[in-house]
Write an enzyme that holds these catalytic residues in place. Sequence first.
Site, mmCIF file in Angstrom:
data_model
loop_
_atom_site.group_PDB
_atom_site.id
_atom_site.type_symbol
_atom_site.label_atom_id
_atom_site.label_comp_id
_atom_site.label_asym_id
_atom_site.label_seq_id
_atom_site.Cartn_x
_atom_site.Cartn_y
_atom_site.Cartn_z
ATOM 1 N N GLU A 75 -6.355 -2.991 4.098
ATOM 2 C CA GLU A 75 -6.617 -3.064 2.467
ATOM 3 C C GLU A 75 -5.930 -4.338 2.106
ATOM 4 O O GLU A 75 -6.079 -4.829 0.846
ATOM 5 C CB GLU A 75 -5.918 -1.918 1.761
ATOM 6 C CG GLU A 75 -6.562 -1.982 0.613
ATOM 7 C CD GLU A 75 -5.135 -1.327 -0.331
ATOM 8 O OE1 GLU A 75 -4.068 -1.752 -1.114
ATOM 9 O OE2 GLU A 75 -5.064 -0.045 -0.053
ATOM 10 N N HIS A 76 -3.894 -4.315 2.842
ATOM 11 C CA HIS A 76 -3.233 -5.523 2.102
ATOM 12 C C HIS A 76 -4.331 -6.469 2.379
ATOM 13 O O HIS A 76 -3.863 -7.322 1.558
ATOM 14 C CB HIS A 76 -1.752 -5.039 2.233
ATOM 15 C CG HIS A 76 -0.828 -3.762 1.267
ATOM 16 N ND1 HIS A 76 -0.208 -4.436 0.781
ATOM 17 C CD2 HIS A 76 -1.362 -3.018 0.966
ATOM 18 C CE1 HIS A 76 0.269 -3.268 0.197
ATOM 19 N NE2 HIS A 76 -0.205 -2.336 -0.069
ATOM 20 N N HIS B 162 -4.274 1.228 5.553
ATOM 21 C CA HIS B 162 -3.582 1.108 4.757
ATOM 22 C C HIS B 162 -2.988 -0.282 4.705
ATOM 23 O O HIS B 162 -3.687 -1.895 3.793
ATOM 24 C CB HIS B 162 -2.385 1.798 4.003
ATOM 25 C CG HIS B 162 -1.266 1.290 3.194
ATOM 26 N ND1 HIS B 162 -0.822 1.290 3.502
ATOM 27 C CD2 HIS B 162 -2.014 1.231 1.255
ATOM 28 C CE1 HIS B 162 0.096 0.640 2.026
ATOM 29 N NE2 HIS B 162 -0.806 1.267 1.449
ATOM 30 N N GLU C 83 7.192 -0.727 0.219
ATOM 31 C CA GLU C 83 6.583 1.144 -0.680
ATOM 32 C C GLU C 83 6.663 1.914 0.290
ATOM 33 O O GLU C 83 7.067 2.615 -0.450
ATOM 34 C CB GLU C 83 5.206 0.263 -0.804
ATOM 35 C CG GLU C 83 4.021 1.299 -1.146
ATOM 36 C CD GLU C 83 2.947 0.999 -0.885
ATOM 37 O OE1 GLU C 83 2.175 -0.278 0.268
ATOM 38 O OE2 GLU C 83 1.697 1.703 -1.345
#
Lengths: 424, 429
Positions: free
Chosen positions: B72-73, B69, B144
Site C-alpha cells: 500500500e505504501h 500494508h 510507524e
Amino acid sequence: MNKVTMLAPGVRLNIIPSEKFKTVLMGVYIGRPLTEDEASLNALLSRVLDKATHKLKSPRELNQLLDDLYGSVLVSDVHKYGERQMTQVKLQMPGEDFVHAQGLLKEAVSLLNDVINHPRVIEDGFDPSIVEQEKRGLMAEIRMRIDDKASWAMGRCIETMCADEPYHIHELGTLEGLEAIDAKQLYTHYLEWITTSPIDVMVIGNFDADAMTDLFKDMFEIQSGDRLTIAREEVISHPSEVTRYSESHDMKQGRLALGYRMNVPYESPQYPAALLATVVLGYGGSSRLFKVVREREGLSYSVYARAEKFKSVMLVYAGVDFEKMDQAEALIIQEIESMKQGNITADELDIAKRTYISNLDSISDYPNSYINYLYSQFLTQGALDQAAYRKEIESLDLDAVVAAMQHFELDTIVQLVKEETHAI
Amino acid sequence: MQFDRTFYSDYIRETVYYKKLNSGLDVYILPKKSFAKKYAFFATRYGGLDNHFRIEGRDDIKMPLGIAHFLEHQVFEEEDESNFERFEKIGANVNAYTSYGTTVYHFDTVDAFDDGLKYLMDMVQNTAISDSSVEKEKKVIEQEIRMYYDEPEWLLSSGLMKSLYHKHPIREDIAGSVESVQSITREAVLDCYRYFYNPDNMALFVYGDVDSEKILEQIDSYQTDAFKSNRFSPKILLPEEPYAVAQKRLMIERPIGKDQMLIGFKSKPMDHLPDRELRMVALRVANDMMFGRSSDHFDRCYSKGLINDGFDFELQAQKGYAYVLVGNETEDVEQLYAETIETLRRHLKDGFDKTAFLRMKKKLLGRMITSFNALQSIANNYTYSMMRGTDLFEQVAAYNTLTYEMLHTAVRDFYDADNHSLSALVNKK
C-alpha cells in the site's frame, strides 16, 4: 438561511437548516474564562450534568431514554478555546421521518433543557454518588493523559511555553483541584455558571428554521442574570531565548514538540497569511515537513504542524527514533528558517491554498465540525462572508506569507526521551 | 453503458447503482446531491491476513508478514513527484489504508473529481517500485510500527489476539513486525501486486454529486490494458485453527496511568452461514443489552467505579474467525473480569428481557440511520462493508426483521462462556 436570534442578553440561538442530513444536531456552548480556580469545577460539572436530571434519577434511566429516542447521543464535555474553557453539551438524534416517530424532536429538546437547567439535586447539592463517580473518572482521565505520548509532548510544550499565562491550564483541571470539590460546592458553582456564562445554542438539520426557533423559545429555559464578557487573550510574546524541556519515558520512540509564538492575532490582516504558512509547513502529505522529514529523510512516520487561532501559537510535532531527535529538531528549525527567507515554491503555496479552500468549502458537509466552526467564528469576528474570505485566501502571494512568517518566534522545545534503566 | 442493477434502502433513502465491467471490475456509484465533497475508493480484496496463498499450477506461496500494508505504501511511490502532492495540486486529498481483508485507496475533492478519478486509477494501476523505494519505505514503516509499540490499546489488543488464536493470521499485526518488514524485497512486493491487484479482485466506489453514467464510462476507459488482462485468482490458504483459545490470560506490565483490560470470547467462524447477516445483527443487539450504556451490567460496574464511559464491546467475524471483545480501563481488573463473565453466564442461562430487546432494536436502527448521515461516513461504511462481502442496506433491514427468538438462537450458538481469554495492562510499580 441561517437564523440568529438573541434569546436574552448574552444568549444566542443559531438555527442552521440543511437538507443534507438525516439527523438533527443540537449544541449548547457555555463559556467561562480559563482560570486555575474554576478549571476543575467546570470540567467536573460537564461530566455530572449528562448523568441524571430531576426526572431521570440515574445514568441508567437517562441512557434508557436515549435508546428509546432511537439511539440519540448525548455528550457533555469541556474544551479549550484559547483562554476560554468551554462546556459543550450536544445531542444528536435521527430525523423524525426517517424513524417514523412524531414527537421525537420535542422530547429531545426537553431532555437537553433538563440536562442543562434541571439537574438532579439532593439537599442543595448534586447527587453525591454521581459527583464521586465522575470525580474518580475525571481524575483517572487526567492520570491517563501521559499514555498518549504525542499529545503529552504537545501538552508539555504548551505548559512550558505559557507557564505564566492562563493558556497553560489544562481543560480537565487538576487532581488537587478535583479532590477538593464536593457535591454542594459544585452545585453552588453551577448556580453561578448557569446564570452568568455567555451561551450559544447551535442547531443543524433538515427542518424549518422558524418552527425550530419557536420550539427553542418555548422549551429552552434561560436563567436571568448578568452574563460575563470574556477577555481577549494576550498573544504577542517575544521570548529572549529558547526554553528547553526534556522528560524521560519508558517507550519505544522519541517525541519532539516545538512551540512557536506566531505573534499574529486573528484580528490582524496578516492572520490568513500566517495560517497559510502553517499549512505549507505542516498540513498534509505535500507539506514541507512531510516531504523533507518523512519522505526524503525517512526520520519520522508522523510529523505535522498545527496553529491555534485564539492564542496564536503553532506547535510542530514529530515522532522520531531516539538517536535522531537532535537531527530531526535541527532539520525542522532549518526548514522553518528557510521558509522565512522566502524559500517556498509556487507549487507549495498553490497546494496549501487549495487545501485550505477545499476544507473551507466542504466544512458544511460535517454537522459537528460545521457548528463548531460557525461557533468559533461567532466568538471572533462574528459571522464571516465565506465568499469574500475565500477570495482573500486565493489572493495571498509569496510575499504575504513570508511577511507573516517574520513574526514567528521559536519559544520552547520539548523532547521526550528514552528512560535509562539502571541496574540495582 | 447500462447499470446491471440498483440497490435501494427505504430506511436510508439512498440508491446505489452497480455494474460489473467487462474486465470483471465491480463498480458502485451512490449519487448524492448537495454535498460539496465527492469521494472515490479503489479497493482490492487483499489485506493483512492474506500472506499464504495458492496460484494455480505453482507451489504455495508464503509472504513476509505486513507485505500488503507495505505494498500500500509502495503504490503511493512515483518516480517524479509524490502522489500526495499530485492530488493536492488539483485540490484533492488522497490516502489509503490496509485492513485485515482489504487495501483501499481513496481520494476526495470539491471540484476536481474527473482529474482525481483519473489520477487514482492511474496510481493504483501503475507503480514505480524500486529497490531504493523499498529500502526507504522500510525506515518509515519501522517508525510507524514503533509508534504502535507505545500505544497501550495496541499492546492490549495485539496481545489478546495472540492469546485467542493459535495459528490464524488474525493473531499478527497488519503492519507486520520490525523484523518481518526488514525481510521484504522488491520482487515479493511486485509479485503480490500482480496477484491481487486485478479486476476480478477489485472494486471501485464513487459517492457524491456526480453524473453516474458519465462516471461509469470514464472508469471503464481509465482501465489500462495491462490491468484488464491481469487474470490471477489467488486462493487464500488459512491454517486449521483449534476451537479453544491458545492462552487463558496475559498480564502485561507497563508504566501507565490506569490499568486496562480486554476479554476476548472466541467462537466458531460464521462466514459460511447463509443467515450470517441476521446473526451478526442479533449479536450486536444482544451485546448492547448485556454490556451497553443502559444495561444492568454497565450501571452496576459504573457505580462501583470499575468502568467509565469508554467501556466498549465489538463483534468481528470474517474469513475463518469470529470473536467478541469487551473491555475498558479499570481500577480492578480481576473484579471487572469476574463481573463480565458472570453477566454473560447469567444471560446464557436466563435469557434476555423483552422490553429491553424492543428498546435496543430502536436504538440500533436509529444508529444505523445516523451512520448514513455525512457523506464521508456513508462512503467509508459502505465501501468497508461491501469489501467484506456484507451489504449495509440489508443489515439495516435485518434490524427490523430480527425476532426475540432469533436473538436467543444466535447468542446460544455463538457464545461459549468458557472459551475466552483475558488480556490486561497493569501499571508497573
